[in-house]
Design an enzyme around this catalytic site. Structure first.
Site, PDB file in Angstrom:
ATOM      1  N   LYS A  40       0.834  -1.202   0.000  1.00  0.00           N
ATOM      2  CA  LYS A  40       0.000   0.000   0.000  1.00  0.00           C
ATOM      3  C   LYS A  40       0.867   1.249   0.000  1.00  0.00           C
ATOM      4  O   LYS A  40       2.069   1.198   0.268  1.00  0.00           O
ATOM      5  CB  LYS A  40      -0.918  -0.007   1.222  1.00  0.00           C
ATOM      6  CG  LYS A  40      -0.172   0.095   2.546  1.00  0.00           C
ATOM      7  CD  LYS A  40      -1.134   0.086   3.723  1.00  0.00           C
ATOM      8  CE  LYS A  40      -0.382   0.219   5.043  1.00  0.00           C
ATOM      9  NZ  LYS A  40      -1.297   0.267   6.199  1.00  0.00           N
ATOM     10  N   ARG A 138     -11.203   0.232  14.452  1.00  0.00           N
ATOM     11  CA  ARG A 138     -11.086   0.886  13.148  1.00  0.00           C
ATOM     12  C   ARG A 138     -12.075   0.201  12.217  1.00  0.00           C
ATOM     13  O   ARG A 138     -13.237   0.022  12.587  1.00  0.00           O
ATOM     14  CB  ARG A 138      -9.625   0.791  12.676  1.00  0.00           C
ATOM     15  CG  ARG A 138      -9.173   1.923  11.786  1.00  0.00           C
ATOM     16  CD  ARG A 138      -7.674   1.926  11.606  1.00  0.00           C
ATOM     17  NE  ARG A 138      -7.135   0.698  11.043  1.00  0.00           N
ATOM     18  CZ  ARG A 138      -5.849   0.510  10.756  1.00  0.00           C
ATOM     19  NH1 ARG A 138      -4.982   1.466  10.992  1.00  0.00           N
ATOM     20  NH2 ARG A 138      -5.422  -0.628  10.238  1.00  0.00           N
ATOM     21  N   ARG A 235       1.047 -10.664   7.339  1.00  0.00           N
ATOM     22  CA  ARG A 235       0.915  -9.521   6.433  1.00  0.00           C
ATOM     23  C   ARG A 235       1.933  -8.429   6.765  1.00  0.00           C
ATOM     24  O   ARG A 235       1.558  -7.325   7.167  1.00  0.00           O
ATOM     25  CB  ARG A 235      -0.479  -8.896   6.532  1.00  0.00           C
ATOM     26  CG  ARG A 235      -1.660  -9.777   6.229  1.00  0.00           C
ATOM     27  CD  ARG A 235      -2.942  -8.940   6.211  1.00  0.00           C
ATOM     28  NE  ARG A 235      -3.061  -8.046   7.347  1.00  0.00           N
ATOM     29  CZ  ARG A 235      -3.649  -8.346   8.499  1.00  0.00           C
ATOM     30  NH1 ARG A 235      -4.154  -9.542   8.695  1.00  0.00           N
ATOM     31  NH2 ARG A 235      -3.720  -7.458   9.473  1.00  0.00           N
ATOM     32  N   TYR A 281      13.560  30.928   7.619  1.00  0.00           N
ATOM     33  CA  TYR A 281      12.446  31.712   8.147  1.00  0.00           C
ATOM     34  C   TYR A 281      12.495  31.818   9.670  1.00  0.00           C
ATOM     35  O   TYR A 281      12.706  30.829  10.368  1.00  0.00           O
ATOM     36  CB  TYR A 281      11.115  31.091   7.742  1.00  0.00           C
ATOM     37  CG  TYR A 281      10.812  31.196   6.272  1.00  0.00           C
ATOM     38  CD1 TYR A 281      10.740  32.427   5.627  1.00  0.00           C
ATOM     39  CD2 TYR A 281      10.586  30.044   5.514  1.00  0.00           C
ATOM     40  CE1 TYR A 281      10.464  32.519   4.280  1.00  0.00           C
ATOM     41  CE2 TYR A 281      10.295  30.129   4.158  1.00  0.00           C
ATOM     42  CZ  TYR A 281      10.240  31.368   3.546  1.00  0.00           C
ATOM     43  OH  TYR A 281       9.958  31.440   2.212  1.00  0.00           O
ATOM     44  N   CYS A 328      11.883  24.633   4.721  1.00  0.00           N
ATOM     45  CA  CYS A 328      11.003  25.439   3.872  1.00  0.00           C
ATOM     46  C   CYS A 328      10.233  24.524   2.917  1.00  0.00           C
ATOM     47  O   CYS A 328      10.395  23.308   2.924  1.00  0.00           O
ATOM     48  CB  CYS A 328      11.824  26.459   3.086  1.00  0.00           C
ATOM     49  SG  CYS A 328      12.903  27.480   4.112  1.00  0.00           S
TER      50      CYS A 328
END
Length: 391
Positions: A40, A138, A235, A281, A328
Site C-alpha cells: 500500500k 477501526r 501480512r 524563516y 522550507c
C-alpha cells in the site's frame, strides 16, 4: 531524452534486492505460514510495481493494497498473484475489482451484497476476506457484543450473510482476518486479548459453515515478535522495506532486515557567512561563528517533515550535521562549518547506515514520529531510482 532525474537535484534510490532478501528473511521466521507483502501507499513510498515484483521474488504468495486503485494497477501491470484490497467505501464500483480477480475485504453486509451483484453481472465469483474488529476500533465488523447478554454481533451478521451468498455461488470467502492495536508492544495485554477474540471470531464463522483457506492477523511487528499469531498467513508491510516496526525492542539490523531506501540530494548553493547571521524563516538558527551554509533542494512539499526543523540529521562528506533552522517548502539549510563543500556535492538524508549515514529511524526520532511516516512522505516530485532485482 530529458528525464526527471536530469532535472531534479534529489532522488530516492530503492534497492530491490534488499526487499527480496527481507521477504525471504521474514518467511524463514514464520515457518509454514504464507506471507502477504503489503504494498500500500506506493509500497511505503518505494514504488508500487517494482517493489511488488521484488517481494514476489522473495517468496511472497500474495500482495496487500489498501486502495482499490492500487490493486487494479497491480493487475494492469500483469501481476496475477492474489491481491487483497481493504478500503472500499459505499458508492465504489466494485465490478472492476471482481472482473480482475481482486480479493476484497468486507467489514459490513452492504459490501458483500455489492460484491455479489458484481459477480452476477460479470459471471465471475467474488472473492472476499471477512474482517473482524477484535479491539482496534477501526474498520472490521465488531466481533465482541456491545451489550452484556446480547449474543449477536456485527461479526455474526456479517458471516451469516457471507454464508448465504457463498451457498448461492456469488461469493467465495477465502479469508478471515483482523489487525492488532499494540503489536509493537508484544507484552501488552491486548495482544493476547485480540488473539483470543480472533479465535472466537473464527469459530463463529466456522459454525456458520464458512471454511476459509487463510486466517491472518500478524502485521510486521507481530510477524517478528508474536509467532503464535501467524495462523495461516502473515501480512508484513514496513519490515518488507527493511525498517524495524519495533525500534524500542530491536533495530532493523538486529532483526536481520536491510533498509531499501536511500535519499540523497545535491547541494544547490554553498556560501561562507559571518558569525551572527540568521538562517531560514524566523531566524530560529543563528550562526555561532564564520561558517559555510549549504542549501539542500528538498522541502516539506517533497516530504521533508517541517517538524524536523533544527533536528534531523544529514551526512555530507562522511560527516553528520543537523538541519539549521526551519525546513522550507522546497529547501532546507545545513551549517557545515569549515568543511570544504561546493555546489553539486552530495547530501545523504538517510540510508541503510552502512557508511555512518543517518537512517529513516534517525529521522523519525528527530521528528518525533515513526519511520513509516518518513519513507511514505516522499511525493512524486522526488524521482525513484530502482536498483537490483533485474532493474
Amino acid at each position: 531524452m530529458t528525464t526527471a532525474l536530469d532535472l531534479w537535484p534529489a532522488r530516492a534510490t530503492v534497492d530491490l534486492d534488499a526487499i527480496t532478501a527481507n521477504v525471504r528473511a521474514l518467511r524463514e521466521r514464520v515457518g509454514g505460514a504464507e506471507l502477504m507483502a503489503v504494498v500500500k501507499a506506493d509500497a511505503y513510498g518505494h514504488g508500487l510495481l517494482p517493489s511488488a515484483r521484488a517481494a514476489l521474488s522473495g517468496g511472497a504468495c500474495a500482495l496487500g493494497a489498501a486502495q482499490p486503485t492500487e490493486a487494479l494497477a497491480l493487475r494492469a501491470a500483469g501481476i496475477d498473484a492474489p491481491v487483497l484490497t481493504w478500503l472500499v467505501a459505499p458508492g465504489t464500483d466494485v465490478t472492476p475489482l471482481v472482473a480482475a480477480g481482486v480479493e476484497v475485504a468486507a467489514s459490513a453486509p452492504w459490501l458483500l451484497d455489492a460484491m455479489a451483484t458484481a459477480a452476477r453481472e460479470t459471471g465471475v465469483p467474488a472473492t472476499v476476506h471477512l474482517k473482524a474488529d477484535t479491539g482496534l476500533g477501526r474498520n472490521g465488523a465488531r466481533s465482541l457484543p456491545v451489550h452484556a447478554g446480547d449474543p449477536r454481533t456485527d461479526w455474526s451478521d456479517l458471516v451469516d450473510r457471507a454464508a448465504r451468498l457463498e451457498a448461492e455461488g456469488a461469493v467465495r470467502v477465502r479469508g478471515l482476518f483482523t489487525h492488532f492495536a499494540y503489536a509493537d508492544a508484544p507484552e501488552h495485554p491486548t495482544v493476547r486479548g485480540q488473539q483470543e477474540a480472533f479465535a472466537d471470531a473464527v469459530a463463529v464463522a466456522e459454525r456458520a459453515g464458512l471454511r476459509p483457506e487463510v486466517r491472518h492477523m500478524a502485521n510486521s511487528a507481530a510477524t517478528l515478535t508474536t509467532p503464535g499469531a501467524a495462523w495461516d498467513m502473515v501480512r508484513p508491510g514496513l519490515a518488507v522495506y527493511g525498517l524495524s516496526p519495533v525500534p524500542d525492542l530491536a533495530s532493523a539490523e538486529e532483526l536481520g532486515l536491510r533498509p531499501a531506501m536511500r535519499v540523497t540530494a545535491r547541494v544547490a548553493v554553498a556560501k561562507r557567512v559571518a558569525a551572527g547571521e540568521g538562517v531560514s524563516y524566523g531566524h530560529t538558527y543563528v550562526t555561532p561563528a564564520e561558517t559555510t551554509l549549504v542549501d539542500v533542494p528538498l522541502g516539506y512539499a517533497d516530504g521533508i517533515p517541517r517538524h524536523a526543523s533544527g533536528a534531523a540529521p544529514v551526512q555530507v562528506h562522511g560527516s553528520r550535521f543537523t538541519i539549521a533552522g526551519r525546513v522550507c517548502m522546497d529547501q532546507f539549510v545545513v551549517d557545515v562549518g569549515d568543511l570544504p563543500v561546493e555546489a553539486g556535492d552530495e547530501v545523504v538524508l538517510f540510508g541503510a547506515g552502512d557508511d555512518g549515514e543517518p537512517t529513516a529511524q534517525d529521522w523519525a526520532d528527530a521528528a518525533g514520529t515513526i519511520s513509516y511516516e518518513i519513507v511514505t512522505r516522499f511525493g512524486p516530485r522526488v524521482p525513484r531510482v530502482h536498483v537490483g532485482g533485474g532493474s
